[in-house]
Motif scaffolding. Structure first.
Motif, short mmCIF file in Angstrom:
data_model
loop_
_atom_site.label_atom_id
_atom_site.label_comp_id
_atom_site.label_asym_id
_atom_site.label_seq_id
_atom_site.Cartn_x
_atom_site.Cartn_y
_atom_site.Cartn_z
N ASP A 175 3.82 0.45 2.41
CA ASP A 175 3.78 -0.42 3.58
C ASP A 175 3.43 -1.82 3.11
O ASP A 175 2.33 -2.03 2.58
CB ASP A 175 2.70 0.06 4.57
CG ASP A 175 3.04 1.41 5.18
OD1 ASP A 175 4.21 1.57 5.57
OD2 ASP A 175 2.16 2.27 5.24
N PRO A 176 4.33 -2.77 3.29
CA PRO A 176 3.97 -4.15 2.91
C PRO A 176 2.95 -4.70 3.91
O PRO A 176 3.11 -4.52 5.11
CB PRO A 176 5.30 -4.91 3.03
CG PRO A 176 6.36 -3.87 3.23
CD PRO A 176 5.69 -2.68 3.82
N ILE A 177 1.92 -5.32 3.41
CA ILE A 177 0.89 -5.90 4.27
C ILE A 177 0.73 -7.37 3.91
O ILE A 177 0.62 -7.72 2.73
CB ILE A 177 -0.45 -5.17 4.07
CG1 ILE A 177 -0.30 -3.70 4.50
CG2 ILE A 177 -1.57 -5.85 4.86
CD1 ILE A 177 -1.47 -2.83 4.12
N ILE A 206 0.59 -8.83 -8.67
CA ILE A 206 1.63 -9.77 -8.26
C ILE A 206 2.07 -9.44 -6.83
O ILE A 206 2.41 -8.30 -6.53
CB ILE A 206 2.86 -9.69 -9.21
CG1 ILE A 206 2.43 -9.91 -10.66
CG2 ILE A 206 3.93 -10.68 -8.78
CD1 ILE A 206 1.80 -11.25 -10.94
N CYS A 207 2.05 -10.46 -5.97
CA CYS A 207 2.42 -10.25 -4.57
C CYS A 207 3.93 -10.45 -4.37
O CYS A 207 4.57 -11.17 -5.13
CB CYS A 207 1.69 -11.24 -3.66
SG CYS A 207 -0.09 -11.04 -3.67
N ARG A 211 0.86 -1.19 0.00
CA ARG A 211 0.00 0.00 0.00
C ARG A 211 0.89 1.24 0.00
O ARG A 211 1.76 1.38 0.87
CB ARG A 211 -0.90 -0.01 1.24
CG ARG A 211 -1.87 1.18 1.26
CD ARG A 211 -2.88 1.05 2.36
NE ARG A 211 -2.21 0.97 3.66
CZ ARG A 211 -2.80 0.51 4.76
NH1 ARG A 211 -4.05 0.10 4.72
NH2 ARG A 211 -2.14 0.47 5.90
N VAL A 212 0.67 2.10 -0.98
CA VAL A 212 1.44 3.33 -1.03
C VAL A 212 1.10 4.15 0.20
O VAL A 212 -0.07 4.32 0.55
CB VAL A 212 1.10 4.13 -2.31
CG1 VAL A 212 1.90 5.43 -2.35
CG2 VAL A 212 1.39 3.28 -3.54
N LYS A 213 2.14 4.62 0.87
CA LYS A 213 1.95 5.30 2.16
C LYS A 213 0.94 6.43 2.06
O LYS A 213 0.99 7.24 1.13
CB LYS A 213 3.29 5.84 2.66
CG LYS A 213 4.14 4.70 3.23
CD LYS A 213 5.39 5.18 3.94
CE LYS A 213 6.09 3.97 4.53
NZ LYS A 213 7.54 4.02 4.43
N GLY A 214 0.04 6.46 3.01
CA GLY A 214 -0.94 7.53 3.10
C GLY A 214 -2.04 7.45 2.06
O GLY A 214 -2.81 8.39 1.89
N THR A 215 -2.14 6.35 1.32
CA THR A 215 -3.20 6.22 0.31
C THR A 215 -3.91 4.90 0.50
O THR A 215 -3.58 4.14 1.40
CB THR A 215 -2.62 6.24 -1.12
OG1 THR A 215 -1.93 4.99 -1.32
CG2 THR A 215 -1.66 7.40 -1.32
N ASN A 216 -4.84 4.62 -0.37
CA ASN A 216 -5.50 3.33 -0.37
C ASN A 216 -5.15 2.58 -1.66
O ASN A 216 -5.89 1.75 -2.15
CB ASN A 216 -7.02 3.52 -0.23
CG ASN A 216 -7.68 2.24 0.27
OD1 ASN A 216 -7.02 1.41 0.92
ND2 ASN A 216 -8.95 2.07 -0.03
N ASN A 217 -3.99 2.94 -2.24
CA ASN A 217 -3.55 2.33 -3.49
C ASN A 217 -2.57 1.21 -3.22
O ASN A 217 -1.63 1.37 -2.44
CB ASN A 217 -2.86 3.36 -4.39
CG ASN A 217 -3.80 4.51 -4.72
OD1 ASN A 217 -5.02 4.36 -4.59
ND2 ASN A 217 -3.24 5.63 -5.10
N ALA A 229 8.57 3.79 -11.71
CA ALA A 229 7.31 4.43 -11.38
C ALA A 229 7.01 4.34 -9.88
O ALA A 229 6.57 5.31 -9.27
CB ALA A 229 6.18 3.79 -12.17
N TYR A 230 7.29 3.19 -9.27
CA TYR A 230 6.99 3.01 -7.85
C TYR A 230 8.23 2.51 -7.12
O TYR A 230 9.00 1.74 -7.66
CB TYR A 230 5.85 2.02 -7.67
CG TYR A 230 4.58 2.47 -8.34
CD1 TYR A 230 3.75 3.39 -7.70
CD2 TYR A 230 4.24 2.00 -9.60
CE1 TYR A 230 2.58 3.82 -8.32
CE2 TYR A 230 3.08 2.43 -10.21
CZ TYR A 230 2.24 3.34 -9.58
OH TYR A 230 1.11 3.76 -10.19
N LYS A 231 8.36 2.94 -5.91
CA LYS A 231 9.48 2.47 -5.09
C LYS A 231 8.92 1.71 -3.89
O LYS A 231 7.96 2.17 -3.26
CB LYS A 231 10.32 3.66 -4.61
CG LYS A 231 11.09 4.33 -5.73
CD LYS A 231 12.33 5.01 -5.17
CE LYS A 231 13.22 5.54 -6.28
NZ LYS A 231 12.97 6.97 -6.56
N ILE A 232 9.55 0.61 -3.59
CA ILE A 232 9.06 -0.22 -2.50
C ILE A 232 9.15 0.51 -1.16
O ILE A 232 8.35 0.31 -0.26
CB ILE A 232 9.82 -1.58 -2.47
CG1 ILE A 232 9.04 -2.60 -1.64
CG2 ILE A 232 11.25 -1.41 -1.97
CD1 ILE A 232 9.44 -4.03 -1.90
#
Length: 935
Positions: free
Chosen positions: A662-664, A702-703, A638-644, A655-658
RNA sequence: GCCCUGGUGGUGGAAUUGGUAGACACGCAGGACUUAAAAUCCUGUUCGCCGCAACGCGAGUGCGGGUUCAAUUCCCGCCUGGGGCACCA
């Protein structure tokens, strides 16, 4: 006709139960075989796929041995006393017996699902009065015995008393306190209380005051192996040292036999080493050093005067005595108060206060170098050198004499200590010491060592020992790290001690009064003054009964004996019966019990053997440790502070950085491999993630994954029930074995179970066609078909005997593939195949066995016999021997010896015979010379 | 720090302990059957090169050396994953 595994498995499980197919008799002409699983603690979480691994392995082995004509004992039960049930009781008010019974029901259902061949009539539960009656009885036997060091075995305490009456204790040094010495006259003169106190110092199960591991949060004492890094193994609560009255087992008396016994049993190297380390036997010497100190209150007076008693140290390296630059005694050492000089008194007291303020945990976590000089000196007996005496927490009061001689050039810890306090270092090993690191070698030639100069250290040990003995200031001494095992718990859910306290003496209950039942209590909370909940019961206290209970390992230390004769109410196990079943031939379980259960049960067995109750002194002939099945956790990001939520595969680009997410953890059961089942995820946990925005990669989420311990809280558990429901017990059993070697740890991966399922369906099709029905026939098998069969017979036997279950499963697959290729549906071949398959996949085997029209059960079929002729004749393999080995091809070294050449010539001749003129398939050349022939 | 134990294709793992490395299975790719799917079956699948293809060539069992006709296997030195012990003198 399709392979309907659900109907088949249900049918046969019911059938076996009804016919008592797994009942085992204690009387048989067959040779016996005892196959045992470590029984489980019935926790509330139930089984996950990791638990049955060992059970399946032992089940296969048991069934295999039964087919091979053995009378096999393969029981199961529950280690039902223990802390978690009691914690649960405290929190929820449910009686431990109730929650335990419920958990056992769940376990049993799960176990039954998999189709094990346990004889459930022999089930034991350690918390049942019929069982713990005998745990209490064995405890009494230990209480009424002592370890006779002369005969090296446990003997009755009444024998010891008669010895005392005749000769005092000259022949029997007191293990509890070596300073206790008395003559027969003195013994007779003692009052009863004194006699009992002395006897307590000899008993194998005894009560005494001692420093114990006290866990405040759990309200109980813990054994050394239940404390990990200064916190409790269960719960991770802090543990402190506390002096309390406790029961102990005198396991230290058995240290040597526990060590020697390892040579007679098959435990893995790792296991043997863990036990050896735990026992920690070391050979050394105790040396007395005279002490110089002064006790004048005049601080300016530094005159040293000899002290009455010497400082006794324990060392494994008496050869380094000329390298001693300081002495260190433990902060708890009794001499400190007497030898500390007035000038140092304040500093020493401050240091001791500091040490006391540190918990075990802190001591172990940060190993700071600390210490304090006492002002006193020891005298080197060989050269009169004055050696400062320090105190430091790195010397343990409980080991050896609680005092050491510091040899910085040869011991790393001493070296650090000397450096830290600027103590000059004497080098006695010349160039072996580089000035910056201690060198613990025994190979150096000694220097600066007077009469030892030029002697190899290894040899000097004996010389110094002899000299010390001659001077009367030292003696050889063996020490052990192992301590006597704390055997009491201030808890409710355990076996009550069959002991009454009368006038301060422990009186055993009469054996006829056993079992001493665990009473009902209103509250499971601890009693007063560190006592257990039993101390809250007025009637219990009025009867002066012991309020402690036994620890978890009491019941598990002998359960393997009770399985032999579980319903006997006259004795724990009839001697004739234990003589028949004897040792456990194969014991399967995890390594986590290396120094707990496996050591205690070995000791109990030795004691029971010494006392004549059983006829063997090692319980387990062979131990197989199954590996741990780890969980493979799955994560969404989940991108921090979002619901994405970003697909893990998108982290590769920019485009995205781990780090921005937050890994859930998500439940592995709705992730296929690494691909998330989005619909299931959105419904998960009552729609907690229903509104999640998933950022997909190519339409897929993909997880990420990580291997960690399998546990409910990590959502990575897989329930065997689900897999059995989907694929059947036979598939599940074979897949668990197919995963890899049983003794290896590996993460669980459900992918691949289809392959095993396909194998069983393929096997089924050799017997039945979906349209045509039964297709097997009575034709005679060709030699090629028999070749396939007999190769498999040999392979399955070999692999099962060496516990290589994964390769055995492969061998079955190869066999079925080859038979399918040959279109072989012949009963002659198929029948043998399913007999061999019975241990691995019992349900389908039984079904097919019956389908073939056989009477009776495949469980007792005659195991097929391997005949080499089918395999060797006109095959790749032939019985040619070079150096005594049968090879599938022949290797010829051109520089072979004349004998070898002759052998090779003979081999070639044989080859020609076997292949009957057919051309050789392949010649292998190395550097232009032929060295290998393949036919 | 010390002691075990492992490191082999995209994956789990074979190789009967010195003898054709990659069995078996998963996955993947292609094909057959099917209106379609499921199921089933067939073919290919260590990497690289050449070729229409069969055949072929080169490299390859964590890395670097060594012993041997022959090394995943034995020896020496590193790197690395997992487990155990950790002031035990």
């Amino acid at each position: 006709m399709e392979y309907n595994f659900r109907a088949i498995e249900k049918k046969w499980q019911t059938q076996w139960k009804a016919s008592g197919a797994y009942k085992v008799s204690n009387q048989s002409d067959k040779p016996k075989c005892y196959v045992l699983d470590m029984f489980p603690y019935p926790s509330g979480a139930g089984l996950h796929v990791g638990h049955p691994l060992g059970y399946i392995a032992s089940d296969i082995y048991s069934r295999y041995k039964r087919l091979k004509g053995f009378n096999v004992l393969h029981p199961m039960g529950y280690d039902a006393f223990g802390l978690p049930a009691e914690q649960y009781a405290i929190e929820h008010g449910v009686h431990p017996a109730v929650s335990t019974a419920k958990n056992i029901d769940t376990f049993r259902k799960q176990l039954d699902n998999i189709g094990f061949c346990y004889d459930w009539d022999r089930e034991v539960r350690t918390s049942e009065p019929g069982y713990y009656k005998w745990t209490q009885w064995i405890f009494l036997q230990l209480f009424k015995s002592f370890y006779n060091r002369v005969t090296q075995k446990a003997e009755s305490i009444t024998h010891l008393i008669s010895e005392f009456e005749k000769k005092g204790n000259a022949m029997h040094e007191c293990p509890g306190d070596a300073s206790i010495k008395f003559s027969s006259e003195e013994w007779k003169a003692y009052a009863e209380k004194e006699k009992q106190d002395i006897l307590m110092n000899y008993r194998l199960a005894f009560c005494g005051y001692g420093e114990v591991n006290w866990c405040e949060a759990l309200g109980t004492v813990l054994a050394n192996d239940e404390v990990v890094n200064g916190v409790s193994e269960r719960g991770g609560y802090p543990v402190v040292k506390k002096k309390l009255r406790q029961w102990y087992l005198r396991i230290t008396e058995y240290a040597d036999r526990l060590l020697d016994g390892l040579k007679t049993i098959e435990f893995s190297e790792a296991m043997q080493e863990m036990q050896t380390n735990w026992i920690g036997k070391s050979f050394g010497a105790e040396i007395d050093f005279a002490i110089l100190s002064h006790q004048s209150s005049d601080l300016s007076n530094h005159t040293l005067t000899p002290h009455d008693s010497p400082l006794t140290v324990y060392t494994t390296r008496p050869d380094t005595i000329f390298g001693v630059d300081f002495m260190v005694v433990a902060p708890e050492h009794a001499l400190i108060g007497q030898i500390t000089t007035p000038a140092q008194k304040q500093a020493v007291e401050a240091y001791i206060t500091y040490v006391k303020s540190r918990s075990d945990r802190e001591r172990q976590a940060e190993k700071k170098i600390s210490g304090c000089f006492t002002g006193a000196y020891a005298v080197n007996p060989f050269n009169g050198k004055q050696i400062p005496i320090w105190i430091s927490e790195y010397v343990l009061a409980g080991y050896g004499t609680g005092a050491i001689m510091g040899v910085p050039c040869g011991d790393e810890r001493d070296h650090k200590f000397a450096n830290h306090f600027n103590i000059p270092i004497t080098n006695i090993i010349g160039t072996y010491y580089n000035g910056t690191d201690a060198n613990p070698t025994k190979d150096a030639l000694l220097e600066n060592s007077e009469f030892l100069n030029g002697i190899v250290m290894r040899d000097a040990i004996g010389i110094v020992n002899a000299k010390l003995e001659e001077m009367g200031i030292g003696k050889k001494k063996v020490n052990y790290k192992m301590r006597d095992a704390a055997f009491s718990r201030q808890r409710y859910w355990g076996e009550p001690f069959p002991i009454q306290w009368k006038k301060g003496a422990a009186i055993p209950l009469n054996e006829k009064e056993l079992p001493l039942l665990l009473p009902e209590v209103d509250s499971y909370s601890p009693g007063p003054e560190g006592e257990g909940p039993l101390a809250n019961i007025p009637e219990w206290v009025a009867r002066e009964l012991e309020t402690n209970t036994m620890p978890g390992y009491a019941g598990s230390s002998w359960y393997f004996l009770r399985y032999m004769d579980p319903h006997n109410n006259e004795t724990f196990c009839d001697r004739k019966v234990s003589d028949y079943w004897n040792q456990v031939d194969l014991y399967i379980g995890g390594t986590e019990h290396a120094v707990g259960h496996l050591l205690y049960s070995r000791m109990w067995t030795k004691a029971l053997c010494d006392l004549g109750h059983i006829g063997f002194d090692e319980p387990f002939r062979k131990l197989l440790n199954q590996g741990m099945i780890q969980g493979s956790s799955r994560f969404v990001y989940r991108v921090k502070g979002t619901n994405n939520f970003v697909s893990h595969s998108l982290f590769d680009g920019n485009a995205y950085k781990i780090e921005d997410t937050d890994p859930i953890r998500v439940d592995v059961n709705f992730v296929d491999g690494v691909e998330l089942d989005i619909a299931a995820f959105k419904q998960w946990r009552n729609g907690e993630y229903a509104n999640a925005e998933l950022i997909l990669d190519d339409g897929k989420y993909i997880c990420g994954s990580e291997v960690e311990k399998m546990s409910k809280s990590k959502f990575n558990t897989v329930n065997p029930d689900d897999l059995v429901e989907k694929f059947g017990a036979d598939t599940f059993r074979m897949y668990e074995m197919f995963l890899g070697p049983v003794d290896q740890s590996k993460p669980w991966d459900t992918k691949g179970i289809e392959g095993v399922h396909r194998f069983l369906k393929k096997l089924w099709r050799l017997f039945f066609d979906d349209l045509k029905g039964k297709v097997w026939n009575e034709e005679k098998a060709t030699s090629e078909e028999l070749k396939v069969l007999h190769r498999t017979i040999r392979k399955i036997e070999e692999d099962t005997e060496r516990f290589s279950f994964n390769t055995a499963v492969s061998a079955f697959m190869i066999c079925v593939n080859e038979l399918a290729d040959l279109k072989c549906n012949k009963r002659e071949v198929l029948q043998s195949l399913i007999i061999m398959l019975t241990p691995y996949a019992p349900h389908i085997s039984e079904e097919l066995w019956t389908a073939l029209g056989n009477a009776g059960s495949v469980l007792d079929a005659a195991y097929p016999v391997f005949e080499a002729k089918y395999v060797t004749e006109s095959s790749k393999e032939y019985p040619v021997s070079i150096n005594g080995k049968v090879r599938t091809n022949i290797n010829i070294a051109l520089d072979a010896s004349p004998e070898q050449v002759q052998e090779i010539a003979l081999a070639n001749e044989l080859v020609q015979k076997w292949i009957e003129g057919k051309p050789l398939k392949k010649f292998i050349f190395v550097k232009g010379k032929m060295i290998n022939v393949v036919i």
